[in-house]
Scaffold this motif. Sequence first.
Motif, PDB file in Angstrom:
ATOM      1  N   GLU A 335       5.984   3.634   2.212  1.00 34.92           N
ATOM      2  CA  GLU A 335       6.951   4.219   1.159  1.00 34.92           C
ATOM      3  C   GLU A 335       6.072   4.160  -0.123  1.00 34.92           C
ATOM      4  O   GLU A 335       6.808   4.801  -1.151  1.00 34.92           O
ATOM      5  CB  GLU A 335       8.028   2.747   0.986  1.00 34.92           C
ATOM      6  CG  GLU A 335       7.472   1.577   0.977  1.00 34.92           C
ATOM      7  CD  GLU A 335       7.483   0.804   2.450  1.00 34.92           C
ATOM      8  OE1 GLU A 335       7.394  -0.438   2.321  1.00 34.92           O
ATOM      9  OE2 GLU A 335       7.299   1.655   3.353  1.00 34.92           O
ATOM     10  N   ASN A 336       5.114   3.764   0.064  1.00 34.74           N
ATOM     11  CA  ASN A 336       3.951   3.916  -1.291  1.00 34.74           C
ATOM     12  C   ASN A 336       3.026   5.041  -0.863  1.00 34.74           C
ATOM     13  O   ASN A 336       2.239   5.489  -1.793  1.00 34.74           O
ATOM     14  CB  ASN A 336       2.960   2.842  -1.372  1.00 34.74           C
ATOM     15  CG  ASN A 336       3.830   1.460  -1.667  1.00 34.74           C
ATOM     16  OD1 ASN A 336       5.040   1.557  -2.581  1.00 34.74           O
ATOM     17  ND2 ASN A 336       3.517   0.096  -1.627  1.00 34.74           N
ATOM     18  N   THR A 337       3.187   5.933   0.072  1.00 33.74           N
ATOM     19  CA  THR A 337       2.551   7.038   0.265  1.00 33.74           C
ATOM     20  C   THR A 337       3.434   8.219   0.026  1.00 33.74           C
ATOM     21  O   THR A 337       4.248   8.610   0.351  1.00 33.74           O
ATOM     22  CB  THR A 337       2.374   7.207   1.752  1.00 33.74           C
ATOM     23  OG1 THR A 337       1.491   6.032   2.184  1.00 33.74           O
ATOM     24  CG2 THR A 337       1.396   8.400   2.130  1.00 33.74           C
ATOM     25  N   ILE A 338       2.676   8.822  -1.083  1.00 29.13           N
ATOM     26  CA  ILE A 338       3.371   9.781  -1.835  1.00 29.13           C
ATOM     27  C   ILE A 338       3.499  11.073  -1.262  1.00 29.13           C
ATOM     28  O   ILE A 338       4.441  11.941  -1.198  1.00 29.13           O
ATOM     29  CB  ILE A 338       3.149  10.030  -3.309  1.00 29.13           C
ATOM     30  CG1 ILE A 338       1.724  10.489  -3.482  1.00 29.13           C
ATOM     31  CG2 ILE A 338       3.167   8.607  -4.152  1.00 29.13           C
ATOM     32  CD1 ILE A 338       1.617  11.264  -4.898  1.00 29.13           C
ATOM     33  N   THR A 339       2.423  11.475  -0.475  1.00 30.02           N
ATOM     34  CA  THR A 339       2.071  12.944  -0.166  1.00 30.02           C
ATOM     35  C   THR A 339       0.877  12.815   1.005  1.00 30.02           C
ATOM     36  O   THR A 339       0.117  12.172   1.037  1.00 30.02           O
ATOM     37  CB  THR A 339       1.703  13.769  -1.008  1.00 30.02           C
ATOM     38  OG1 THR A 339       2.739  14.070  -1.983  1.00 30.02           O
ATOM     39  CG2 THR A 339       1.551  15.241  -0.415  1.00 30.02           C
TER      40      THR A 339
END
Length: 469
Positions: A335-339
């Motif tokens: 959920e904290n991995t944006i891309t």
Amino acid sequence: MLKSLIYLPIFFLSASVLSQGKAEDYAHYINKEELSKHLHVIASDSFAGRETGYEGQKLAADYLIASFKEDGLQAPPSHPDYRFPFQVLETVFSGSLTLHKKKLQLQEDFFYLFANEQSQREGSYKLIVDLKATSESSIKGNDVVFYANDTLTSFQIIAEYRALKKFGAASVTCIVDNYEKHFEILEHHVTSSKMTLIDDDKKEQVPLLFVDVNKVGKSLKKLDFSFAVSTASKVLDTENVLAFIEGTDSILKNEVLVLTAHYDHIGAHDGKIFNGADDDGTGTVALLEIAEAFQRAKDEGNGPKRSLLIMPVAGEEKGLLGSSYYSDHPIFAMENTITNLNIDMIGRVDEVHQGKADYVYIIGSNMLSNDLHDANERANTEFVNLELDYTYNSLEDPNRFYYRSDHYNFAKHDVPSIFYFSGVHEDYHQATDTVDKIDFDKVEKVSRLVYHTAWILLNAENRPELISQ
């Protein structure tokens, strides 16, 4: 309210433009000379085709770690040795198939995928003529056989298999025209040992069988069927490689962008080394150069606001294993991995683009986020000016490219992802995929596109927003 809606995008654009101006100061660290130097090592015979779990892959991992250290990149705190270890089970298979009381010869008459020793099947069942006319209730728990004419590609058949598996089929047998073509396309997966993640091997595998129509015919009403598998297995240790640049913003540094490329290939067989210069030596060396550019920016006080994880992965050729294991056991929460920006084969020109090398296929950019798509388009327009080809950017692509590289294991967790790809060529998975055939001008341009896209995303006010489902 309307006034603020107009103002915010303008503020976002101006702040981002100022940040992106700094990006060009470091793009020159991504250059064809350094890319060539790295690739001549990564794709050399001394690495023996970089097969997952074997010495050549281990040597490649050592080289990547040494390169990251030389450029000043740190390991993530959770993995100070730069390694993200996991285990695979390598299995050598043999199998037997009897249809209509006739024993068929493995590889000559039939081959199979996705099976293990728990996949034994025996029984009698009807041939399904029209898959679309069947219901989920008629498939669940049953063995399914269907005929595929020569208009269906191998990957479309695999897509049908996955749909039937989802409906609960116990096994899937496809009677195919042009058996030799399917065997040629899937030969590496059929004739080599298979690898699975340890946890996956404990599950019963739903087998997919390809059978030559000339051996059984296509007008059968009922099949007497017996399929058995025997195996010999061993556990192998392997690893993804990690390098990390922590973000400079006290809040945004908790968000991370992940760059991936697979550094494994298919090893050595029959006295030939499959060096995989394009697949995926080009993506691997691109990561090294992009990482160096971001580290130089960080060293000079211009590091990205968000954090950057650079992860060359192993096991891609065996079923996207390294990225699958990471996505299920991430060191930074999904959920904290944006891309995820994933690079796989960017050094050749395919048949469609002969004489026009300045292109790259973009796959997945707008599947989950229009913001990601726009950032990539903008990076290209302002800095690189490649032709962005969206031919394969479709869930209906018969080649199924969206599902066939490591970005997919991020996308399935709702992480917006792009797969950068220059297409297949006659040397794909052949011993002739060598460094002398690589277009390093092209590798440099695509690598810079990935770099500029990453820079925009890492420094933007907001992370890419997911499309409402």
